[in-house]
Design an enzyme around this catalytic site. Structure first.
Site, PDB file in Angstrom:
ATOM      1  N   SER A  46       0.834  -1.198   0.000  1.00  0.00           N
ATOM      2  CA  SER A  46       0.000   0.000   0.000  1.00  0.00           C
ATOM      3  C   SER A  46       0.866   1.245   0.000  1.00  0.00           C
ATOM      4  O   SER A  46       1.967   1.257   0.581  1.00  0.00           O
ATOM      5  CB  SER A  46      -0.865  -0.020   1.259  1.00  0.00           C
ATOM      6  OG  SER A  46      -1.471   1.225   1.446  1.00  0.00           O
ATOM      7  N   TYR A  79      -1.366  -0.744  10.687  1.00  0.00           N
ATOM      8  CA  TYR A  79      -1.695  -1.354   9.386  1.00  0.00           C
ATOM      9  C   TYR A  79      -0.548  -1.124   8.398  1.00  0.00           C
ATOM     10  O   TYR A  79      -0.046  -2.071   7.773  1.00  0.00           O
ATOM     11  CB  TYR A  79      -3.004  -0.766   8.823  1.00  0.00           C
ATOM     12  CG  TYR A  79      -3.207  -1.086   7.363  1.00  0.00           C
ATOM     13  CD1 TYR A  79      -3.438  -2.391   6.942  1.00  0.00           C
ATOM     14  CD2 TYR A  79      -3.123  -0.084   6.387  1.00  0.00           C
ATOM     15  CE1 TYR A  79      -3.595  -2.688   5.584  1.00  0.00           C
ATOM     16  CE2 TYR A  79      -3.288  -0.369   5.045  1.00  0.00           C
ATOM     17  CZ  TYR A  79      -3.516  -1.676   4.645  1.00  0.00           C
ATOM     18  OH  TYR A  79      -3.662  -1.966   3.315  1.00  0.00           O
ATOM     19  N   LYS A 102       2.268  -3.860   6.557  1.00  0.00           N
ATOM     20  CA  LYS A 102       2.616  -4.000   5.128  1.00  0.00           C
ATOM     21  C   LYS A 102       4.119  -3.823   4.931  1.00  0.00           C
ATOM     22  O   LYS A 102       4.763  -4.529   4.151  1.00  0.00           O
ATOM     23  CB  LYS A 102       1.852  -2.952   4.306  1.00  0.00           C
ATOM     24  CG  LYS A 102       0.362  -3.177   4.253  1.00  0.00           C
ATOM     25  CD  LYS A 102       0.040  -4.384   3.399  1.00  0.00           C
ATOM     26  CE  LYS A 102      -1.416  -4.767   3.447  1.00  0.00           C
ATOM     27  NZ  LYS A 102      -1.692  -6.029   2.767  1.00  0.00           N
TER      28      LYS A 102
END
Ligand code: NAD
Ligand code: UDP
Length: 350
Positions: free
Chosen positions: A130, A154, A158
């Site tokens: 992302s 989050y 990643k």
């Protein structure tokens, strides 16, 4: 047909938003698939819709990427040639409240999957990363070599997987790994049969806008009118989910031909503000999207958009669809499925 002899692609998280659109593109490219999904944020109805769009079966295994025994069994039963790994949790706010769940699902899940793939000698892998790994960018457009530094669990989950993949590619030259940093996926398949189906109040702008236009919510809160952007609202790089799905096909072709690891941005290269997107949605839907200005959302950034030129050079891929198509397709999906997949499940349709 060349695809008839191709080995199946394992698509983890294939019942979800981006995964289901990618399964359509894979099948239409003549590639058989096997979907693995635990349905924690999806409905198997999406896969029935994919079958309807493509006229092809979608073999489905309901299970978790953290389940090593299940993975060994799946990999023994199917002659998997490559993996697209979408499975994971993706809500930034939830990740702040429940970080261990995010590290477990996203980081441990990826590690367990990679270990199983190594045991099965499957070393072609494409990862859903992302743009959030860039954190608050020093400048835009963002190139892949820009400083990384995610600002929430989050994003860090990643980022950790990205580093795990880089270490793996460095240690063992047999791996071919594509690391795809998505910008803001929006829109839906033009058939109106599959789309984004948030299970709760949407956190993201475009599903919220769509629910206001369709009458499910009264108004949009625009988070901040004093950002250092042309109209004071946040600027992002919205990319049509079908373009994104096609980016995966291009990445797959690359990992099938070339070992090593590559990282590319998947974005359009153009930034649109919140108000730009509201107006585009109003044009596409013919409905008003009432909105009010609200304070900035914690953790937000002013602007984020890609330099997508590396993806074009390396993969021969670039986004084709503009904001009008993104909004028209999102509107079609929302009008036909005002309750997402739940409506169809309750009616027992398809
Ligand atoms: P999604 O929630 O619709 O899809 C994820 C799928 O993974 C769901 O179907 C869910 O049921 C499944 N899943 C979750 N944990 C699992 C597990 N442990 N085992 C098996 N299945 C599991 O989300 P999406 O928008 O399609 O995102 C797909 C991927 O792309 C995610 O990894 C996400 O972090 C990443 N991504 C999404 C965006 C975005 O804005 N949508 C942006 C950048 C990156
Ligand atoms: N946004 C907004 N109202 C909402 C949701 C989002 O004004 O209800 C804004 C948000 O502040 C940001 C942009 O829309 O400027 C995109 O937000 P989204 O959560 O979709 O993506 P992200 O911020 O993760 O890139």
């Amino acid at each position: 047909m060349a695809g008839a002899t191709r080995r199946p692609v394992l698509v983890t998280g294939g019942a979800g938003y981006i995964g289901s659109h990618t399964v359509v593109e894979l099948l239409q490219d003549g590639r058989p698939v096997v979907v693995l999904d635990n349905l924690c944020n999806a409905s198997a109805e999406s896969l029935r819709r994919v079958e309807r769009i493509t006229g092809l079966p979608v073999p489905f295994v309901q299970g978790d990427v953290r389940d090593a025994a299940l993975l060994d069994d799946l990999l023994a039963r199917h002659d998997i040639g490559a993996v697209l790994h979408f499975a994971g949790l993706k809500a930034v706010g939830e990740s702040v409240a429940r970080p261990l769940e995010y590290y477990d699902n996203n980081v441990t899940g990826s590690q367990v999957l990679l270990q199983a793939l190594a045991r099965a000698d499957v070393r072609r892998f494409v990862f859903s990363s992302s743009a959030t790994v860039y954190g608050d960018p020093e400048s835009v457009p963002i190139r892949e070599g820009a400083r990384t530094g995610p600002t929430n669990p989050y994003g860090r989950s990643k980022w950790f997987v990205e580093m795990m993949l880089a270490d793996l590619a460095e240690a063992d030259g047999r791996w071919a790994i594509g690391n795809l940093r998505y910008f803001n996926p929006v829109g839906a398949h033009p058939s109106g049969l599959i789309g984004e189906d948030p299970s709760d109040v949407p956190n993201n702008l475009m599903p919220f806008v769509a629910q206001v236009a369709v009458g499910r919510r009264a108004q949009l809160s625009v988070f901040g009118s004093d950002w250092p952007t042309p109209d004071g609202t946040g600027v992002r790089d919205y990319i049509h989910v079908v373009d994104l799905a096609r980016g995966h096909l291009a990445a797959l072709r690359r990992v099938e031909s070339t070992p090593g690891m590559f990282t590319v941005n998947l974005g359009t290269g153009t930034g649109y503000s919140v108000l730009d997107m509201v107006r585009a949605f109003e044009r596409a839907s013919g409905r008003a999207v009432p909105h009010v200005f609200a304070p900035r959302r914690a953790g937000d950034i002013a602007r984020c958009y890609a330099d997508p030129s590396h993806a074009e050079q390396l993969l021969g891929w670039r986004a084709q669809l503009g904001v009008d198509a993104m909004c028209a397709d999102a509107w079609r999906w929302n009008c036909r499925n005002p309750d997402g997949y739940r409506g169809a499940e309750e009616a027992g349709s398809v």
